[in-house]
Structure formats: structure tokens, C-alpha cells
Write a protein that holds these residues in place. Structure first.
Motif, PDB file in Angstrom:
ATOM      1  N   LEU A 147     -22.089 148.200  87.878  1.00  0.00           N
ATOM      2  CA  LEU A 147     -21.030 147.197  87.801  1.00  0.00           C
ATOM      3  C   LEU A 147     -19.683 147.791  88.205  1.00  0.00           C
ATOM      4  O   LEU A 147     -18.830 147.095  88.765  1.00  0.00           O
ATOM      5  CB  LEU A 147     -20.946 146.622  86.392  1.00  0.00           C
ATOM      6  CG  LEU A 147     -22.162 145.817  85.916  1.00  0.00           C
ATOM      7  CD1 LEU A 147     -21.991 145.416  84.456  1.00  0.00           C
ATOM      8  CD2 LEU A 147     -22.375 144.588  86.784  1.00  0.00           C
ATOM      9  N   TYR A 148     -19.491 149.074  87.906  1.00  0.00           N
ATOM     10  CA  TYR A 148     -18.263 149.760  88.335  1.00  0.00           C
ATOM     11  C   TYR A 148     -18.101 149.654  89.850  1.00  0.00           C
ATOM     12  O   TYR A 148     -17.038 149.273  90.358  1.00  0.00           O
ATOM     13  CB  TYR A 148     -18.308 151.220  87.896  1.00  0.00           C
ATOM     14  CG  TYR A 148     -17.271 152.094  88.562  1.00  0.00           C
ATOM     15  CD1 TYR A 148     -15.999 152.219  88.033  1.00  0.00           C
ATOM     16  CD2 TYR A 148     -17.574 152.797  89.730  1.00  0.00           C
ATOM     17  CE1 TYR A 148     -15.039 153.020  88.640  1.00  0.00           C
ATOM     18  CE2 TYR A 148     -16.631 153.600  90.346  1.00  0.00           C
ATOM     19  CZ  TYR A 148     -15.366 153.709  89.805  1.00  0.00           C
ATOM     20  OH  TYR A 148     -14.426 154.495  90.421  1.00  0.00           O
ATOM     21  N   TYR A 149     -19.159 149.984  90.594  1.00  0.00           N
ATOM     22  CA  TYR A 149     -19.081 149.964  92.053  1.00  0.00           C
ATOM     23  C   TYR A 149     -18.986 148.537  92.594  1.00  0.00           C
ATOM     24  O   TYR A 149     -18.287 148.294  93.580  1.00  0.00           O
ATOM     25  CB  TYR A 149     -20.300 150.662  92.654  1.00  0.00           C
ATOM     26  CG  TYR A 149     -20.338 152.144  92.391  1.00  0.00           C
ATOM     27  CD1 TYR A 149     -19.448 153.005  93.016  1.00  0.00           C
ATOM     28  CD2 TYR A 149     -21.268 152.685  91.501  1.00  0.00           C
ATOM     29  CE1 TYR A 149     -19.485 154.373  92.768  1.00  0.00           C
ATOM     30  CE2 TYR A 149     -21.310 154.042  91.243  1.00  0.00           C
ATOM     31  CZ  TYR A 149     -20.413 154.886  91.883  1.00  0.00           C
ATOM     32  OH  TYR A 149     -20.447 156.230  91.626  1.00  0.00           O
ATOM     33  N   ILE A 150     -19.673 147.609  91.957  1.00  0.00           N
ATOM     34  CA  ILE A 150     -19.607 146.214  92.395  1.00  0.00           C
ATOM     35  C   ILE A 150     -18.170 145.714  92.336  1.00  0.00           C
ATOM     36  O   ILE A 150     -17.669 145.086  93.280  1.00  0.00           O
ATOM     37  CB  ILE A 150     -20.537 145.345  91.526  1.00  0.00           C
ATOM     38  CG1 ILE A 150     -22.008 145.651  91.860  1.00  0.00           C
ATOM     39  CG2 ILE A 150     -20.243 143.859  91.748  1.00  0.00           C
ATOM     40  CD1 ILE A 150     -22.996 144.969  90.931  1.00  0.00           C
ATOM     41  N   MET A 151     -17.495 145.988  91.228  1.00  0.00           N
ATOM     42  CA  MET A 151     -16.113 145.535  91.073  1.00  0.00           C
ATOM     43  C   MET A 151     -15.157 146.328  91.968  1.00  0.00           C
ATOM     44  O   MET A 151     -14.315 145.763  92.673  1.00  0.00           O
ATOM     45  CB  MET A 151     -15.688 145.644  89.608  1.00  0.00           C
ATOM     46  CG  MET A 151     -16.385 144.670  88.687  1.00  0.00           C
ATOM     47  SD  MET A 151     -15.967 142.965  89.129  1.00  0.00           S
ATOM     48  CE  MET A 151     -16.770 142.054  87.823  1.00  0.00           C
ATOM     49  N   TRP A 167     -14.439 135.076 103.427  1.00  0.00           N
ATOM     50  CA  TRP A 167     -15.241 135.755 102.407  1.00  0.00           C
ATOM     51  C   TRP A 167     -14.394 136.069 101.184  1.00  0.00           C
ATOM     52  O   TRP A 167     -14.837 135.874 100.044  1.00  0.00           O
ATOM     53  CB  TRP A 167     -15.834 137.039 102.977  1.00  0.00           C
ATOM     54  CG  TRP A 167     -16.563 137.847 101.947  1.00  0.00           C
ATOM     55  CD1 TRP A 167     -17.818 137.617 101.452  1.00  0.00           C
ATOM     56  CD2 TRP A 167     -16.080 139.009 101.261  1.00  0.00           C
ATOM     57  NE1 TRP A 167     -18.150 138.561 100.503  1.00  0.00           N
ATOM     58  CE2 TRP A 167     -17.098 139.430 100.374  1.00  0.00           C
ATOM     59  CE3 TRP A 167     -14.891 139.740 101.318  1.00  0.00           C
ATOM     60  CZ2 TRP A 167     -16.961 140.541  99.547  1.00  0.00           C
ATOM     61  CZ3 TRP A 167     -14.751 140.847 100.497  1.00  0.00           C
ATOM     62  CH2 TRP A 167     -15.773 141.242  99.628  1.00  0.00           C
ATOM     63  N   ILE A 168     -13.176 136.560 101.391  1.00  0.00           N
ATOM     64  CA  ILE A 168     -12.308 136.902 100.265  1.00  0.00           C
ATOM     65  C   ILE A 168     -12.049 135.668  99.406  1.00  0.00           C
ATOM     66  O   ILE A 168     -12.120 135.719  98.170  1.00  0.00           O
ATOM     67  CB  ILE A 168     -10.983 137.505 100.775  1.00  0.00           C
ATOM     68  CG1 ILE A 168     -11.233 138.853 101.449  1.00  0.00           C
ATOM     69  CG2 ILE A 168      -9.992 137.676  99.618  1.00  0.00           C
ATOM     70  CD1 ILE A 168     -10.018 139.421 102.154  1.00  0.00           C
ATOM     71  N   SER A 169     -11.769 134.533 100.043  1.00  0.00           N
ATOM     72  CA  SER A 169     -11.444 133.320  99.284  1.00  0.00           C
ATOM     73  C   SER A 169     -12.625 132.823  98.460  1.00  0.00           C
ATOM     74  O   SER A 169     -12.445 132.259  97.379  1.00  0.00           O
ATOM     75  CB  SER A 169     -10.963 132.216 100.231  1.00  0.00           C
ATOM     76  OG  SER A 169     -12.018 131.733 101.050  1.00  0.00           O
ATOM     77  N   SER A 170     -13.842 133.028  98.970  1.00  0.00           N
ATOM     78  CA  SER A 170     -15.009 132.568  98.217  1.00  0.00           C
ATOM     79  C   SER A 170     -15.501 133.616  97.232  1.00  0.00           C
ATOM     80  O   SER A 170     -16.106 133.281  96.204  1.00  0.00           O
ATOM     81  CB  SER A 170     -16.153 132.196  99.182  1.00  0.00           C
ATOM     82  OG  SER A 170     -16.574 133.331  99.919  1.00  0.00           O
ATOM     83  N   ASP A 171     -15.244 134.893  97.518  1.00  0.00           N
ATOM     84  CA  ASP A 171     -15.769 135.953  96.668  1.00  0.00           C
ATOM     85  C   ASP A 171     -14.854 136.278  95.493  1.00  0.00           C
ATOM     86  O   ASP A 171     -15.331 136.666  94.423  1.00  0.00           O
ATOM     87  CB  ASP A 171     -15.996 137.223  97.496  1.00  0.00           C
ATOM     88  CG  ASP A 171     -16.727 138.297  96.715  1.00  0.00           C
ATOM     89  OD1 ASP A 171     -17.969 138.231  96.650  1.00  0.00           O
ATOM     90  OD2 ASP A 171     -16.055 139.186  96.153  1.00  0.00           O
ATOM     91  N   ILE A 172     -13.550 136.106  95.681  1.00  0.00           N
ATOM     92  CA  ILE A 172     -12.613 136.540  94.636  1.00  0.00           C
ATOM     93  C   ILE A 172     -12.802 135.758  93.341  1.00  0.00           C
ATOM     94  O   ILE A 172     -12.556 136.282  92.254  1.00  0.00           O
ATOM     95  CB  ILE A 172     -11.155 136.429  95.157  1.00  0.00           C
ATOM     96  CG1 ILE A 172     -10.233 137.314  94.325  1.00  0.00           C
ATOM     97  CG2 ILE A 172     -10.686 134.975  95.192  1.00  0.00           C
ATOM     98  CD1 ILE A 172      -8.860 137.491  94.938  1.00  0.00           C
ATOM     99  N   VAL A 173     -13.287 134.524  93.446  1.00  0.00           N
ATOM    100  CA  VAL A 173     -13.534 133.747  92.226  1.00  0.00           C
ATOM    101  C   VAL A 173     -14.762 134.248  91.481  1.00  0.00           C
ATOM    102  O   VAL A 173     -14.962 133.918  90.308  1.00  0.00           O
ATOM    103  CB  VAL A 173     -13.694 132.244  92.559  1.00  0.00           C
ATOM    104  CG1 VAL A 173     -12.432 131.697  93.184  1.00  0.00           C
ATOM    105  CG2 VAL A 173     -14.888 132.011  93.472  1.00  0.00           C
ATOM    106  N   ARG A 174     -15.587 135.061  92.148  1.00  0.00           N
ATOM    107  CA  ARG A 174     -16.791 135.568  91.498  1.00  0.00           C
ATOM    108  C   ARG A 174     -16.471 136.696  90.527  1.00  0.00           C
ATOM    109  O   ARG A 174     -17.260 136.967  89.610  1.00  0.00           O
ATOM    110  CB  ARG A 174     -17.787 136.051  92.551  1.00  0.00           C
ATOM    111  CG  ARG A 174     -18.316 134.959  93.466  1.00  0.00           C
ATOM    112  CD  ARG A 174     -19.268 135.517  94.494  1.00  0.00           C
ATOM    113  NE  ARG A 174     -20.425 136.133  93.865  1.00  0.00           N
ATOM    114  CZ  ARG A 174     -21.293 136.908  94.521  1.00  0.00           C
ATOM    115  NH1 ARG A 174     -21.095 137.183  95.803  1.00  0.00           N
ATOM    116  NH2 ARG A 174     -22.335 137.426  93.888  1.00  0.00           N
TER     117      ARG A 174
END
Length: 228
Positions: A147-151, A167-174
Motif C-alpha cells: 500500500l505504501y508503493y501504491i500511494m 488519468w489523474i482526474s479519474s485516479d485522484i479520487v481513488r
């Protein structure tokens, strides 16, 4: 260790790549469709849009996509010479997304081959979360250090010059969604939170490479003290 290609996967990828090269000179890679055998979940190819993904219709044989996972990718050698290798400073997560965005920024295209199949396990295990009205979602569980690397690597990639704004706009909410999921529903909640917070902080300050064992030990000690 987490991927099992079907017997005809490589021939199907080679055939698709040869066909595409007839009309498309700049192909970065072709990749298989895959599913997780533990949950049966299929992971479709997609094109990015702001705040959302538009999933491809796999009733056709070959579809254009904005991202391919590293496992099963067929990449021509001349593309590696032009685009470069995977970014080893990320160490373990988002390396495929970073490479795909780098290739797209150089004018290459990516294609998914629907008939080329692969079993691919995401995460160490699957955790089922039962929602109201009988719905169940399957969450891929990673160990806290993963999880450290994922974040961290997500945050690092947000500032990369070739990263897709879609991608940033859709991924940042994750990020908050994943944080809450691993804080509220998954075992080792305190450790999950500690490692994710460390990853986010190191992403913001630009730290790369493998996390030092001394830092892993310090996080674990703090979590052990807090749990006593």
C-alpha cells in the motif's frame, strides 16, 4: 507468480501485432485481456475520460486502449529503444501506467487483444464487502508495505510531465476511497493507514526507490506501541 497465460495467448498477440503493423507504424505494445480466477472478475480495456473511464467493447478482436498491465505485454524491441525501459525508481507499482503514458506522449498507440487471455491475480487475497440491496464488491487486499508503493507512486506519477490529465482526474479520487476502504473494512487497519500515510508523504516530497528496511521497522514499531 501471479499470472497464467492461456496456451494461445502469445500466438494471438503476435498475429494481432503483425496485422496492426500493416496500417499503424507506431504501436507501443499489445496486451491480453485478463481476469482474476479467485473472484472471476474481468478487467476490460479502457479509454480515459475526465473523471471516468470508457470501457472498450470486447465483441471486436482488437481495441485501442490507454493502458496495459506489464504482465503479458508484447513490446517490439525498437519501441523499448525509443520509449525506454520501465522506471525502476518506482520499484513496484504504477510502472506499467508510467511506461504507457510515456509511450503515448511519444505518439505511440496501445492495443488490447480480446481473444488473447490471461489469468492474473491482483493482490494477495480477495476480500468481499457486502453492500445494501444484496450487492457485493470484491476488494483486492495488499500487504501494508505494498500500500505504501501504491500511494507513493500514484502521487509521483501525478507530477510526471507525460502523465495523462484524464488519468489523474479519474485516479485522484481513488486515493481517499482506497484509504477509507483499508481503514474501515480490511484487517491491520492501523498498519494500513500508517503505510499509506508514509507513501503519500514520500510521494509529495519526491522520494523514490525501495523503502529502506529501517523505515519499515520504525513504522512497525510505532504501530505495535499504539496497539498495546
Amino acid at each position: 507468480q501471479d499470472s497464467n497465460p492461456h496456451r494461445d495467448m502469445v500466438p494471438r498477440l503476435r498475429t494481432a501485432l503483425s496485422r496492426l503493423k500493416i496500417t499503424e507504424p507506431k504501436i507501443a505494445a499489445v496486451g491480453p485481456s485478463f481476469s482474476d480466477p479467485r473472484s472471476g472478475q474481468n478487467f476490460p480495456f479502457f479509454k480515459l475520460g475526465f473523471w471516468r473511464k470508457r470501457f472498450a467493447d470486447c465483441s471486436v478482436e482488437i481495441v485501442e486502449t490507454d493502458s496495459l498491465i506489464t504482465s503479458g505485454c508484447l513490446i517490439p524491441m525498437n519501441v523499448l529503444r525509443n520509449v525506454g525501459n520501465l522506471d525502476e525508481s518506482l520499484f513496484i507499482d504504477c510502472t506499467d501506467a508510467e511506461w504507457c503514458f510515456r509511450a503515448l506522449s511519444k505518439g505511440y498507440r496501445l492495443f488490447g487483444v480480446c481473444a488473447a487471455r490471461m489469468d492474473h491475480r491482483i493482490g494477495d487475497r480477495i476480500f468481499a464487502i457486502r453492500l445494501p440491496f444484496g450487492r457485493t464488491i470484491h476488494l483486492a487486499i495488499h500487504e501494508p508495505v505494498r500500500l505504501y508503493y501504491i500511494m507513493r507512486n500514484r502521487v509521483l506519477l501525478y507530477s510526471a510531465p507525460h502523465a495523462s490529465w484524464k488519468w489523474i482526474s479519474s485516479d485522484i479520487v481513488r486515493i481517499p476511497m482506497k484509504f477509507l476502504a483499508f481503514m474501515c473494512f480490511v484487517p491491520q487497519r492501523r498498519r494500513n493507514a500508517a503505510y499509506m500515510l508514509a507513501g503519500l508523504f514520500h510521494g509529495f516530497v519526491g522520494r523514490r526507490g525501495k523503502i529502506p528496511q529501517s523505515l519499515l521497522s520504525a513504522i512497525d514499531r510505532n504501530c505495535d506501541r499504539a496497539e498495546r
